[in-house]
Structures are given as structure tokens and as C-alpha cells.
Write an enzyme that holds these catalytic residues in place. Structure first.
Site, PDB file in Angstrom:
ATOM      1  CD  GLU A  98      -3.124  -1.014   2.389  1.00 52.97           C
ATOM      2  OE1 GLU A  98      -4.428  -1.335   1.678  1.00 52.97           O
ATOM      3  OE2 GLU A  98      -2.613  -0.633   3.133  1.00 52.97           O
ATOM      4  CB  CYS A 111       2.771   7.487   3.771  1.00 50.31           C
ATOM      5  SG  CYS A 111       3.526   6.311   5.169  1.00 50.31           S
ATOM      6  CB  CYS A 118       7.331  -5.078   8.781  1.00 49.89           C
ATOM      7  SG  CYS A 118       8.927  -4.260   9.150  1.00 49.89           S
ATOM      8  CB  CYS A 122       6.054  -2.957  16.159  1.00 50.21           C
ATOM      9  SG  CYS A 122       7.844  -2.394  15.728  1.00 50.21           S
ATOM     10  CB  CYS A 125       2.994  -1.634  13.666  1.00 52.84           C
ATOM     11  SG  CYS A 125       2.623  -1.399  12.370  1.00 52.84           S
ATOM     12  N   GLY A 171       6.561  -1.476   6.799  1.00 51.41           N
ATOM     13  CA  GLY A 171       8.251  -2.707   6.034  1.00 51.41           C
ATOM     14  C   GLY A 171       9.378  -1.686   6.702  1.00 51.41           C
ATOM     15  CD  GLU A 172      13.598   0.064   9.781  1.00 51.28           C
ATOM     16  OE1 GLU A 172      12.469   0.225  10.838  1.00 51.28           O
ATOM     17  OE2 GLU A 172      14.460   0.356   9.802  1.00 51.28           O
ATOM     18  CB  SER A 203      10.397   6.514   9.325  1.00 50.60           C
ATOM     19  OG  SER A 203       9.786   6.309  10.977  1.00 50.60           O
ATOM     20  CG  LEU A 226      12.004   7.025  21.738  1.00 50.28           C
ATOM     21  CD1 LEU A 226      13.454   6.086  21.555  1.00 50.28           C
ATOM     22  CD2 LEU A 226      12.704   8.341  22.307  1.00 50.28           C
ATOM     23  CG  HIS A 227       7.453   4.296  19.035  1.00 48.35           C
ATOM     24  ND1 HIS A 227       6.191   4.960  18.765  1.00 48.35           N
ATOM     25  CD2 HIS A 227       7.162   3.471  18.188  1.00 48.35           C
ATOM     26  CE1 HIS A 227       6.264   5.321  17.477  1.00 48.35           C
ATOM     27  NE2 HIS A 227       6.266   4.004  16.779  1.00 48.35           N
ATOM     28  CG  ASN A 303      -4.379   5.778  13.657  1.00 47.92           C
ATOM     29  OD1 ASN A 303      -4.694   6.595  13.830  1.00 47.92           O
ATOM     30  ND2 ASN A 303      -3.173   6.447  13.180  1.00 47.92           N
ATOM     31  CB  CYS A 346       0.770   6.016  11.959  1.00 49.25           C
ATOM     32  SG  CYS A 346       1.190   7.788  10.906  1.00 49.25           S
TER      33      CYS A 346
END
Ligand code: SAH
Length: 371
Positions: A98, A111, A118, A122, A125, A171-172, A203, A226-227, A303, A346
Site C-alpha cells: 500500500e 507515504c 514487515c 512491533c 502495528c 516495512g522497515e 523512518s 521511539l514510542h 490508530n 499510520c
């Protein structure tokens, strides 16, 4: 037997300027053909070699025989009430990714995804739930920009040009380093998209060795997910923290901002999850952690997605959290949630991943996340 297999054509869409020069030199053509081709493909959006009129007819014919300009295929376009657009793109192997376009008053942000699914896990996510299939090629990454630009030309109702690109889709990106760097160098290249270095943002969850490589390779902006302000909490939210903990991550961020020509700051992303990481004490801990790093903080209201047990922080908690950071001199904004009605916000991107990690199966069996 006897039949020769169809020759595989080289996809030139994802080749950076220097890779394209090598391609032409290897085919006994002068290096400046690379600049000519890049303008046709990336500035004018052309895929058909026969229309590239400043190349000789014989070169156009040779290119048509041995090369191609091939982007993923748009299978679905969804428009949010707020103007955000989301495309589902099918890749050659049947996987889907996407891409999201977010129009704002003074900029348009695309984006992009860097992997099919991924490999990180996380817990907050939705892409993580899909599992992982493979890295995207550079052509599949830059192809998202190429396609979006050509689609947006057809939409007439407002000013819709792409001024910024963020690697915040599926993805990372730093686990797909080479393809991402080739794609980003095209985004920065004046012969291709010519986006300024502040307008291309990668990111990452914090893959430290790749952050160090990137700082010497390309001048782009960096955002770090970071989170959490301490290791035990970050271990839970971003499991990569167990490998690259905060006491290593923050010095790596410092090295990034202090490298060569870079005087800008790192953006820290902090997803606001109710009663998990959103208390005033977390904000104060964050202030202590980031005190001596030139930084901007983006608070992202969580989200939700199906089967998550997390909830978005209340607006009041987010405001209080932000005030504490601002009062301590940290540049902080709350990111506006966009495209939520089409699952384009996100952490909501899911695509269609032919999962090879068996993570999706595990989640579906469990019914909900247990951590
Ligand atoms: N892998 C990269 C880029 C992808 S995610 C990274 O980790 O940075 C882009 C941003 O969206 C990250 O900051 C990510 O943590 C955040 N995000 C993921 N899931 C989210 C969710 N459910 N709600 C809000 N933000 C989320």
C-alpha cells in the site's frame, strides 16, 4: 527443447543515476544517455522507449528489446473524506503493498512502503500482524512515486503534487538498505524528482548499523520510532529494542545529526497508547532522555486495527503529555490522523502479504495479541 526462453528484460525504473550510467556504458553507449532517460522516465512519466525522441531510433529499438520501465500495478484506489488517497499495488509475484498520498494546505506527502509486510514485530502495528514476505526492489519503491505522480495528474479537483516522501508505509526501510538508498537517491536527483533533502524522510525502528551507514551515504531526514522512554517498555512495544537498546540508539541518533553537512534534527515518533506510554511520568522521562539531542517529537495518536488490545490515548492525555515536552523546550507536535476511514493512517497499512514468517497464522489462531 530448442525454444529459447523469453529473454528477461532489465527494469530501468529503479536504477539510480550512477547505476543507469553503468548500464549504458556496459551497452557501448555514452554515459549522458542516463540523464536523457531519467528525464523522460521520472520527470515526464514515460514508460515507452519509442517516444523518447532525443534518443536515436536504433537505440530506442534496442532498449525496447532489452529493457523495460515497469512499476507495480494499481488494483485499488480509495479516497478518504479528508482527501487522503490510498492505493493497493500488486507486484509481479502476487503480493500487494500500500501507498498513501496525504494532501495538506502547503504540501503533499507520499507515504511509501519498503517491504512486503514487515519482519519486525512491533506490538501496536497492523503491518506486523501480516508477517513478512520479502524486500521490495528499488523499482517497486520508486515505482510508487512514479505511479502516484501520474495518477495525481488525472485528479482535477485540487492542487495535488507530491512535495515530500516519507518511508513510513509497510516495512522497515533500513532492513532493505540497498534498494531504499537507490530509490532515495532518485528522489533527490535533480534529473529525476529533485526533492530537497528535508523532503525525503526515512523512518526507522532503530537499526543502528544501517543508520550509521546511511549518514555517510545520503543526505536525507531521519525519523526514529521511539514510542517509549525506557528499555523495559520499549522492549515490549518495539522488540528490536532488545537488540539495539536506548543507550545505543540515542548516541547513534546524535552521530546522525552531527555528521558532515547535517545541521538538522532527528524526528522522534511516539505513538500515544492509552495507559501504556502516555502518563505524565513518561513525558518527564522522555525529556530527560532527549535533553541533549537536537530533536523534534511527533506524537501519533494510536490508530486501532482489528484484534488489537491497545486503545488510543484520550485527547486530554495527549495534550498534557505535549505540554510537558514543550515546557521543557522540546519541539513537539501532535500528528493529525489522516485517512482513518480507509485504513490509511499510520500503522494501519496491511496490503496483501503472502506471509512466509507464519506470524499471521499464529495471530489468527490466537485471535488476539497476548502481549
Ligand atoms: N518501520 C518503520 C516505518 C514504518 S511505520 C518504523 O518503525 O519507523 C511509520 C510510523 O507509524 C512509525 O513511527 C510506527 O511506529 C507508527 N505506527 C505503527 N503502528 C501504528 C499505529 N497503530 N498507530 C499509530 N502509529 C503507528
Amino acid at each position: 527443447m530448442g525454444e529459447s526462453p523469453e529473454l528477461e528484460r532489465t527494469n530501468l525504473l529503479g536504477l539510480s543515476g550512477s547505476e543507469l550510467k553503468e548500464f549504458f556504458l556496459a551497452n557501448a553507449e555514452p554515459a549522458f544517455r542516463a540523464s536523457q532517460l531519467m528525464k523522460w522516465v521520472h520527470q515526464r512519466g514515460l514508460a515507452d522507449f519509442s517516444k523518447m525522441t532525443d534518443l536515436s531510433r536504433s537505440l530506442r529499438e534496442r532498449l525496447s528489446a532489452m529493457a523495460e520501465i515497469k512499476a507495480p500495478e494499481i488494483v485499488l484506489e480509495q479516497a478518504s473524506a479528508d482527501g487522503t488517497l490510498k492505493w493497493l499495488l500488486r507486484l509481479d509475484d502476487g503480493n500487494c503493498i500500500e501507498t498513501v498520498f496525504i494532501p495538506e494546505e502547503n504540501r503533499g506527502t507520499l507515504c511509501v512502503s519498503s517491504q512486503v509486510g514487515c519482519a519486525l514485530d512491533c506490538t501496536f502495528c497492523s503491518t506486523a500482524r501480516q508477517g513478512f514476505n520479502r524486500n521490495l526492489s528499488s523499482a517497486e519503491i520508486v515505482g510508487q512515486l512514479w505511479l502516484a505522480r501520474s495518477r495525481l495528474k488525472d485528479v482535477k479537483d485540487s492542487v495535488r503534487s507530491i512535495s515530500n516522501v516519507v518511508f513510513m508505509g509497510m516495512g522497515e526501510p533500513l532492513l532493505n538498505y540497498d534498494a531504499v538508498v537507490s530509490a532515495m537517491s532518485l528522489m533527490l536527483d535533480d534529473l529525476a524528482y529533485g526533492l530537497g533533502k528535508r523532503r525525503v524522510t526515512l523512518s526507522t525502528s532503530g537499526v543502528i548499523p544501517a543508520m550509521d551507514r546511511l549518514k555517510d551515504a545520503l543526505d536525507v531526514s531521519l525519523a526514529v520510532s521511539l514510542h517509549a522512554p525506557n528499555n523495559p517498555l520499549r522492549d515490549r512495544l518495539v522488540p528490536l529494542n532488545k537488540k539495539y537498546p536506548l543507550e545505543q540508539l540515542l548516541p547513534a541518533c546524535k552521530r546522525f545529526v552531527s555528521s558532515k553537512s547535517r545541521k538538522n534534527s532527528v524526528t522522534f515518533e511516539y505513538v500515544m497508547i492509552k495507559d501504556v506510554n502516555d502518563h505524565p511520568e513518561h513525558a518527564r522521562e522522555l525529556v530527560r532522555l532527549l535533553r541533549d539531542i537536537p530533536s523534534k517529537i511527533n506524537l501519533i495518536p494510536f490508530n486501532p486495527f482489528p484484534q488489537t488490545r491497545f486503545q488510543r490515548s484520550d485527547p486530554g492525555s495527549i495534550d498534557r503529555f505535549r505540554e510537558i515536552l514543550i515546557a521543557s523546550g522540546l519541539h513537539t507536535i501532535t500528528r493529525k490522523t489522516r485517512g482513518e476511514d480507509i485504513d490509511a493512517a499510520c500503522g494501519q497499512l496491511a496490503g496483501k502479504v503472502i506471509d512466509r514468517s507464519r506470524r499471521k497464522e499464529r495471530f489468527d489462531r490466537l485471535g488476539e495479541r497476548l502481549r
